[in-house]
Write an enzyme that holds these catalytic residues in place. Structure first.
Site, PDB file in Angstrom:
ATOM      1  N   GLY A   1      -5.047  -0.590  -0.546  1.00  0.00           N
ATOM      2  CA  GLY A   1      -5.758  -2.002  -0.594  1.00  0.00           C
ATOM      3  C   GLY A   1      -5.485  -2.871   0.136  1.00  0.00           C
ATOM      4  O   GLY A   1      -3.994  -1.666   0.592  1.00  0.00           O
TER       5      GLY A   1
ATOM      6  N   GLN B   1      -2.323  -9.165   6.009  1.00  0.00           N
ATOM      7  CA  GLN B   1      -1.232  -8.266   6.042  1.00  0.00           C
ATOM      8  C   GLN B   1      -1.426  -7.841   7.838  1.00  0.00           C
ATOM      9  O   GLN B   1      -0.364  -7.001   8.194  1.00  0.00           O
ATOM     10  CB  GLN B   1      -1.464  -7.540   5.063  1.00  0.00           C
ATOM     11  CG  GLN B   1      -0.501  -7.504   4.219  1.00  0.00           C
ATOM     12  CD  GLN B   1      -0.581  -6.213   2.923  1.00  0.00           C
ATOM     13  OE1 GLN B   1      -1.847  -6.055   1.786  1.00  0.00           O
ATOM     14  NE2 GLN B   1      -0.950  -5.671   2.316  1.00  0.00           N
TER      15      GLN B   1
ATOM     16  N   CYS C   1       3.258  -2.283  -1.937  1.00  0.00           N
ATOM     17  CA  CYS C   1       2.729  -3.082  -1.147  1.00  0.00           C
ATOM     18  C   CYS C   1       3.613  -2.785   0.122  1.00  0.00           C
ATOM     19  O   CYS C   1       4.272  -2.100   0.434  1.00  0.00           O
ATOM     20  CB  CYS C   1       3.419  -4.763  -1.218  1.00  0.00           C
ATOM     21  SG  CYS C   1       2.536  -5.132  -0.223  1.00  0.00           S
ATOM     22  N   LEU C   2       1.850  -2.474   1.219  1.00  0.00           N
ATOM     23  CA  LEU C   2       2.536  -1.851   2.452  1.00  0.00           C
ATOM     24  C   LEU C   2       2.794  -2.105   3.527  1.00  0.00           C
ATOM     25  O   LEU C   2       3.549  -2.184   4.128  1.00  0.00           O
ATOM     26  CB  LEU C   2       1.148  -1.715   2.811  1.00  0.00           C
ATOM     27  CG  LEU C   2      -0.429  -0.016   2.335  1.00  0.00           C
ATOM     28  CD1 LEU C   2      -1.371  -0.422   2.894  1.00  0.00           C
ATOM     29  CD2 LEU C   2       0.594   0.726   2.799  1.00  0.00           C
TER      30      LEU C   2
ATOM     31  N   HIS D   1      -3.676  -8.610  -6.918  1.00  0.00           N
ATOM     32  CA  HIS D   1      -2.754  -8.573  -5.978  1.00  0.00           C
ATOM     33  C   HIS D   1      -3.023  -8.719  -4.267  1.00  0.00           C
ATOM     34  O   HIS D   1      -1.878  -9.140  -2.793  1.00  0.00           O
ATOM     35  CB  HIS D   1      -2.299  -6.717  -5.723  1.00  0.00           C
ATOM     36  CG  HIS D   1      -1.101  -6.527  -4.444  1.00  0.00           C
ATOM     37  ND1 HIS D   1       0.329  -6.252  -4.839  1.00  0.00           N
ATOM     38  CD2 HIS D   1      -1.051  -6.144  -3.636  1.00  0.00           C
ATOM     39  CE1 HIS D   1       1.303  -5.753  -3.760  1.00  0.00           C
ATOM     40  NE2 HIS D   1      -0.865  -6.064  -2.578  1.00  0.00           N
ATOM     41  N   GLU D   2      -4.113  -8.408  -3.823  1.00  0.00           N
ATOM     42  CA  GLU D   2      -5.102  -8.406  -2.301  1.00  0.00           C
ATOM     43  C   GLU D   2      -5.186 -10.035  -2.661  1.00  0.00           C
ATOM     44  O   GLU D   2      -4.794 -10.795  -1.354  1.00  0.00           O
ATOM     45  CB  GLU D   2      -5.914  -7.659  -2.419  1.00  0.00           C
ATOM     46  CG  GLU D   2      -5.282  -5.885  -2.885  1.00  0.00           C
ATOM     47  CD  GLU D   2      -4.555  -5.676  -1.729  1.00  0.00           C
ATOM     48  OE1 GLU D   2      -4.049  -6.562  -0.608  1.00  0.00           O
ATOM     49  OE2 GLU D   2      -4.071  -4.463  -2.223  1.00  0.00           O
TER      50      GLU D   2
ATOM     51  N   HIS E   1      -2.275 -12.530  -1.579  1.00  0.00           N
ATOM     52  CA  HIS E   1      -2.005 -12.269   0.083  1.00  0.00           C
ATOM     53  C   HIS E   1      -2.379 -12.873   0.900  1.00  0.00           C
ATOM     54  O   HIS E   1      -2.193 -13.382   1.576  1.00  0.00           O
ATOM     55  CB  HIS E   1      -2.364 -10.460   0.762  1.00  0.00           C
ATOM     56  CG  HIS E   1      -1.194  -9.677   0.591  1.00  0.00           C
ATOM     57  ND1 HIS E   1       0.258  -9.738   1.084  1.00  0.00           N
ATOM     58  CD2 HIS E   1      -1.404  -9.194   0.048  1.00  0.00           C
ATOM     59  CE1 HIS E   1       0.006  -8.251   0.286  1.00  0.00           C
ATOM     60  NE2 HIS E   1       0.479  -7.456   0.278  1.00  0.00           N
TER      61      HIS E   1
HETATM   62 NI    NI Z   1       0.285  -5.729  -0.579  1.00  0.00          NI
END
Ligand code: NI
Length: 174
Positions: free
Chosen positions: A46, A51, A91-92, A133-134, A137
């Site tokens: 995701g 991000q 998370c990235l 989660h996204e 963000h």
């Molecule tokens: Ni994330």
């Protein structure tokens, strides 16, 4: 298509709120394509526009093993939250960190797709967790915000000390 740079915690830009997309045009479609390429390259399941330093309400998700379920959501809005699920999240933007987070395990949401068509969908399990989660963000929120201040400080120190690979240990990263 292009691979975009992913912002890392504690970068303050991750705290900015994304704005509503007025119209899904070629620019947004290009962003979606670049976000998919960036997410698959990372690799992750995701990615939210925030991000990659774009403050518009766009997320991409693909929880499949073989990259066959790409889901792009523009202006996603959750209309139903049910049940509780506790899952290890990564998370990235917070590379190498995995912590348990409690979220709803079934959701309904509305959004626009890549064609600008309004859709409504149900999701549960990992997909529901990933979408929540996204969307966080897009509101400047990270999964580590659900942890204690002490744990968050430890994570900050760990990330400052050494660069950890987001793809470490082949775990799913959202
Ligand atoms: Ni994330």
């Amino acid at each position: 298509m292009a691979i975009l740079d992913i912002l890392h915690f504690p970068d303050e830009r991750l705290r900015r709120k994304a704005k509503t997309v007025a119209q899904v045009d070629d620019r947004i479609r290009q962003l979606i394509d670049d976000m998919f390429e960036t997410m698959y390259d990372a690799p992750g399941i995701g990615l939210a526009a925030v991000q990659v330093n774009v403050f518009e309400r766009v997320i991409v998700v693909d929880i499949s093993e073989d990259r066959t379920q790409p889901l792009a959501l523009v202006n996603p809005e959750i209309t139903r939250l049910d049940g509780v699920e506790e899952m290890d999240e990564g998370c990235l933007s917070v590379p190498g960190i995995f912590e348990k987070v409690k979220r709803a395990d079934a959701i309904t949401l509305k959004a626009m797709n890549r064609d600008g068509v309004q859709i409504e969908m149900d999701a549960d399990g990992l997909l529901a967790v990933c979408i929540q989660h996204e969307i966080d963000h897009l509101d400047g929120k990270l999964f580590i915000d659900y942890l204690s201040e002490l744990k968050r400080q430890r994570i900050r120190k760990k990330l400052a000390k050494h660069q950890v690979s987001a793809a470490s240990a082949s775990r799913k990263v959202i």
